[in-house]
Design a protein around this motif. Structure first.
Motif, PDB file in Angstrom:
ATOM      1  N   SER A 276      -1.416  -1.637   1.042  1.00 46.01           N
ATOM      2  CA  SER A 276      -1.986  -1.638  -0.109  1.00 46.01           C
ATOM      3  C   SER A 276      -3.415  -2.377  -0.851  1.00 46.01           C
ATOM      4  O   SER A 276      -3.744  -2.580  -2.063  1.00 46.01           O
ATOM      5  CB  SER A 276      -1.177  -1.511  -2.042  1.00 46.01           C
ATOM      6  OG  SER A 276      -0.324  -2.549  -0.889  1.00 46.01           O
ATOM      7  N   CYS A 277      -3.349  -3.061  -0.014  1.00 50.67           N
ATOM      8  CA  CYS A 277      -4.726  -4.567   0.041  1.00 50.67           C
ATOM      9  C   CYS A 277      -5.819  -3.882   0.522  1.00 50.67           C
ATOM     10  O   CYS A 277      -5.760  -3.010   1.867  1.00 50.67           O
ATOM     11  CB  CYS A 277      -3.938  -5.610   0.444  1.00 50.67           C
ATOM     12  SG  CYS A 277      -3.573  -5.422   2.209  1.00 50.67           S
TER      13      CYS A 277
ATOM     14  N   GLY B 124       3.418  -6.106   0.272  1.00 50.44           N
ATOM     15  CA  GLY B 124       3.335  -5.541  -1.659  1.00 50.44           C
ATOM     16  C   GLY B 124       1.891  -6.310  -1.824  1.00 50.44           C
ATOM     17  O   GLY B 124       1.619  -7.088  -0.799  1.00 50.44           O
ATOM     18  N   GLU B 125       2.583  -7.236  -3.276  1.00 51.38           N
ATOM     19  CA  GLU B 125       1.518  -7.738  -3.937  1.00 51.38           C
ATOM     20  C   GLU B 125       1.709  -9.424  -3.176  1.00 51.38           C
ATOM     21  O   GLU B 125       1.209 -10.206  -3.526  1.00 51.38           O
ATOM     22  CB  GLU B 125       2.176  -7.631  -5.018  1.00 51.38           C
ATOM     23  CG  GLU B 125       1.647  -7.099  -5.935  1.00 51.38           C
ATOM     24  CD  GLU B 125       1.893  -6.829  -7.167  1.00 51.38           C
ATOM     25  OE1 GLU B 125       2.237  -8.074  -8.083  1.00 51.38           O
ATOM     26  OE2 GLU B 125       1.276  -5.419  -8.096  1.00 51.38           O
ATOM     27  N   SER B 126       2.750 -10.010  -2.486  1.00 50.33           N
ATOM     28  CA  SER B 126       2.844 -10.941  -2.149  1.00 50.33           C
ATOM     29  C   SER B 126       1.801 -11.181  -0.776  1.00 50.33           C
ATOM     30  O   SER B 126       1.154 -12.394   0.045  1.00 50.33           O
ATOM     31  CB  SER B 126       4.202 -11.336  -1.347  1.00 50.33           C
ATOM     32  OG  SER B 126       5.360 -11.360  -1.396  1.00 50.33           O
TER      33      SER B 126
ATOM     34  N   ALA C  53       2.825  -6.326   5.652  1.00 47.37           N
ATOM     35  CA  ALA C  53       1.583  -6.086   5.022  1.00 47.37           C
ATOM     36  C   ALA C  53       2.552  -4.541   4.336  1.00 47.37           C
ATOM     37  O   ALA C  53       2.515  -4.588   2.783  1.00 47.37           O
ATOM     38  CB  ALA C  53       0.407  -6.283   4.980  1.00 47.37           C
ATOM     39  N   SER C  54       2.334  -3.543   5.020  1.00 50.54           N
ATOM     40  CA  SER C  54       3.004  -2.419   4.274  1.00 50.54           C
ATOM     41  C   SER C  54       3.910  -2.656   3.328  1.00 50.54           C
ATOM     42  O   SER C  54       5.295  -2.008   2.712  1.00 50.54           O
ATOM     43  CB  SER C  54       2.982  -1.494   5.444  1.00 50.54           C
ATOM     44  OG  SER C  54       4.020  -1.923   6.289  1.00 50.54           O
TER      45      SER C  54
ATOM     46  N   GLU D 163       4.029 -17.946  -1.481  1.00 47.65           N
ATOM     47  CA  GLU D 163       3.109 -17.716  -2.412  1.00 47.65           C
ATOM     48  C   GLU D 163       2.449 -16.698  -1.369  1.00 47.65           C
ATOM     49  O   GLU D 163       2.267 -16.053  -0.620  1.00 47.65           O
ATOM     50  CB  GLU D 163       1.859 -18.636  -2.564  1.00 47.65           C
ATOM     51  CG  GLU D 163       0.367 -19.638  -1.499  1.00 47.65           C
ATOM     52  CD  GLU D 163       0.162 -20.308  -1.535  1.00 47.65           C
ATOM     53  OE1 GLU D 163      -0.787 -20.292  -2.320  1.00 47.65           O
ATOM     54  OE2 GLU D 163       0.239 -21.315  -1.230  1.00 47.65           O
ATOM     55  N   PRO D 164       1.085 -15.663  -3.022  1.00 47.56           N
ATOM     56  CA  PRO D 164       0.710 -14.538  -1.782  1.00 47.56           C
ATOM     57  C   PRO D 164      -0.105 -15.379  -0.840  1.00 47.56           C
ATOM     58  O   PRO D 164      -0.826 -16.244  -0.856  1.00 47.56           O
ATOM     59  CB  PRO D 164      -0.149 -14.158  -2.879  1.00 47.56           C
ATOM     60  CG  PRO D 164       0.805 -14.269  -4.206  1.00 47.56           C
ATOM     61  CD  PRO D 164       1.190 -15.665  -3.998  1.00 47.56           C
TER      62      PRO D 164
ATOM     63  N   ARG E 233      -2.406 -10.257   0.012  1.00 41.83           N
ATOM     64  CA  ARG E 233      -3.953 -10.860  -0.422  1.00 41.83           C
ATOM     65  C   ARG E 233      -4.669  -9.920   0.190  1.00 41.83           C
ATOM     66  O   ARG E 233      -6.250  -9.273  -0.373  1.00 41.83           O
ATOM     67  CB  ARG E 233      -4.536 -11.908  -0.612  1.00 41.83           C
ATOM     68  CG  ARG E 233      -3.556 -12.763  -1.664  1.00 41.83           C
ATOM     69  CD  ARG E 233      -3.827 -14.016  -1.454  1.00 41.83           C
ATOM     70  NE  ARG E 233      -5.398 -14.081  -2.767  1.00 41.83           N
ATOM     71  CZ  ARG E 233      -6.255 -14.867  -1.532  1.00 41.83           C
ATOM     72  NH1 ARG E 233      -6.063 -15.093  -0.249  1.00 41.83           N
ATOM     73  NH2 ARG E 233      -7.684 -14.921  -2.304  1.00 41.83           N
TER      74      ARG E 233
END
Length: 357
Positions: free
Chosen positions: A298-299, A180-182, A176-177, A158-159, A184
Motif C-alpha cells: 500500500s506504499c 502496513g503504515e509502519s 512491507a505487505s 518508527e515508520p 513509508r
C-alpha cells in the motif's frame, strides 16, 4: 553473494529490451559524482520512468566515503534467541537496507555514509547470513519477513523505508505487505521473487508421488552435491569470478567485498545453513509470488534496476510496474548489484525519491 544467487534468480535472465533504450531523455536534477574511473552522463528522466547511463571511459576518480570494515561487526540485537548483526548511522527519517543472498550489511558500504547525512540508516544482516547467527532452522521467506518486521518494531521504532537488493528486495516487499503504515516506501534493486506461472504448477498427486519415491535419494544426493558446491562457493577465487560476472564494471570487486562474503562462510554452521537454503528454501520459491505480495502493498515503490544484470533483466521491472502502478523506475547501466557498482548514481536517485515522500 555466491554462485547460489544464480539459482535464486530463477529464469529471469536478461534479454535486451529496445523499449528501454529508445525513450527520449531529458535532464534530471540530481548531480552524481564521478566514481572509480568511470565517466558518466547525468541522471536523466523519461516519461513514466527515470534512467541513467554509465560510460567506462577513463577519468580521474573521486573518492567516496566508505563504511569501515569491522571484523567483529557493529551492533547486535537478539531476535528469537538469535544474534542478529546490524549497522546504524545518522539521524532523520529511518531507512533500512537489506542485502541479497550470501551478502551482508557491508555490501551497503558506499550507501550507508551518504544516506546517513540526512537519514537514520540501518543495514541489517538477515539470519543465516553475514555476521548474524548461522541458525540451524527451517529457512523460509517468512522467517526473514518476520525478522525485518520485528526489527522495525523493536529497534527502529518508527515508520521506515525498506531498501533491498535481490533476496533482500523480496524480503522488503514481504515485510512491507505485513507492516502496513509502519513502512513509508519500498525500494527494490534487482529484486528476487517470481510472478505466478500456472503452467508450471504440478498436481497434488504428482507432488505426493515424487516426494514419497524420490525424497530419500534426493536428500542423500543433495548433501553430497551441495557440500561440494558450498566448498567451491566459499573459495575467494570462485567468489571473485561470480561477482565479476554480475558487476558490469568490476572495479569495486575488491578485497573488502571478498572478505565481507568469505569470512561468514568460515562459521561452523555455515555449511548446514547453505544446505538448508539450497535444498529447501530455493526449491520452494514459488510458494510466495510477487503477485500475492504486491497485491497487499500500500506504499510507494521505487525500482533501481541494473538493466545489464545477467540474472534479472529489465523486463521484470517493467512487469512489476505494470502490476503495481504506484511505482517509479530508475534504469541503470549496471549489473545485479547497482548499489555497489554505481553507488553514486543509486545514492542520488534514492535521495531524490526519498525527499518526495
Amino acid at each position: 553473494m555466491s554462485a547460489a544467487a544464480a539459482a535464486f534468480a530463477g529464469n529471469n535472465i536478461y534479454t535486451p529490451n529496445p523499449s528501454l533504450q529508445s525513450k527520449k531523455l531529458v535532464p534530471f536534477s540530481a548531480k552524481p559524482t564521478n566514481f572509480n574511473g568511470g565517466r558518466r552522463k547525468n541522471l536523466t528522466r523519461s516519461p513514466g520512468s527515470i534512467s541513467c547511463s554509465l560510460l567506462t571511459e577513463e577519468a580521474p576518480a573521486t573518492e567516496m566515503e566508505r563504511l569501515p570494515f569491522k571484523p567483529d561487526g557493529y551492533n547486535y540485537w537478539t531476535w528469537r534467541g538469535r544474534k542478529i548483526h546490524y549497522v546504524e548511522q545518522g539521524s532523520g527519517p529511518a531507512v533500512v537496507l537489506i542485502h541479497g543472498f550470501g551478502a551482508s550489511a557491508f555490501h551497503w558500504r558506499y550507501n550507508v555514509p551518504e544516506l546517513a547525512k540526512n537519514y537514520k540508516v540501518y543495514a541489517l544482516d538477515l539470519i543465516g547470513f553475514g555476521w548474524s547467527e548461522k541458525a540451524i532452522i527451517e529457512y523460509d521467506a517468512t522467517v526473514w519477513r518476520d525478522q525485518v518486521a520485528d526489527f522495525v518494531a523493536e529497534v527502529v521504532k518508527e515508520p521506515a523505508v525498506l531498501v533491498g537488493n535481490s533476496l533482500g528486495g523480496f524480503t522488503a516487499l514481504m515485510a512491507a505487505s505485513e507492516l502496513g503504515e509502519s513502512v513509508r516506501g519500498v525500494v527494490l534493486l534487482n529484486s528476487a521473487g517470481q510472478f505466478e506461472n500456472q503452467g508450471k504448477t504440478s498436481s497434488g498427486e504428482e507432488k505426493t508421488t515424487k516426494k514419497s519415491l524420490l525424497k530419500p535419494l534426493q536428500d542423500a544426493l543433495q548433501r553430497v552435491i551441495l557440500g561440494f558446491l558450498f566448498w567451491q562457493a566459499k573459495q575467494p577465487a570462485r567468489v571473485e569470478s561470480v561477482l565479476k560476472s554480475v558487476y558490469i564494471n568490476s572495479t569495486n570487486v575488491d578485497d573488502y567485498l571478498l572478505e565481507s562474503i568469505t569470512r561468514p562462510a568460515a562459521d561452523p554452521n555455515a555449511r548446514e545453513v547453505y544446505f538448508r537454503l539450497m535444498s529447501r528454501f530455493m526449491a520452494n520459491q514459488s510458494k510466495y509470488t510477487l503477485d500475492s505480495v504486491l497485491s497487499r502493498l500500500s506504499c510507494p515503490l521505487l525500482l533501481l534496476w541494473g538493466d545489464l544484470d545477467p540474472w534479472v533483466g529489465p523486463s521484470k521491472a517493467e512487469r512489476i510496474k505494470a502490476f503495481y502502478p504506484n511505482t517509479s523506475v530508475v534504469n541503470l547501466q549496471a549489473g545485479h548489484c547497482p548499489h555497489d557498482e554505481v553507488p553514486d548514481l543509486v545514492n542520488a536517485a534514492l535521495v531524490n525519491w526519498l525527499s518526495s515522500l
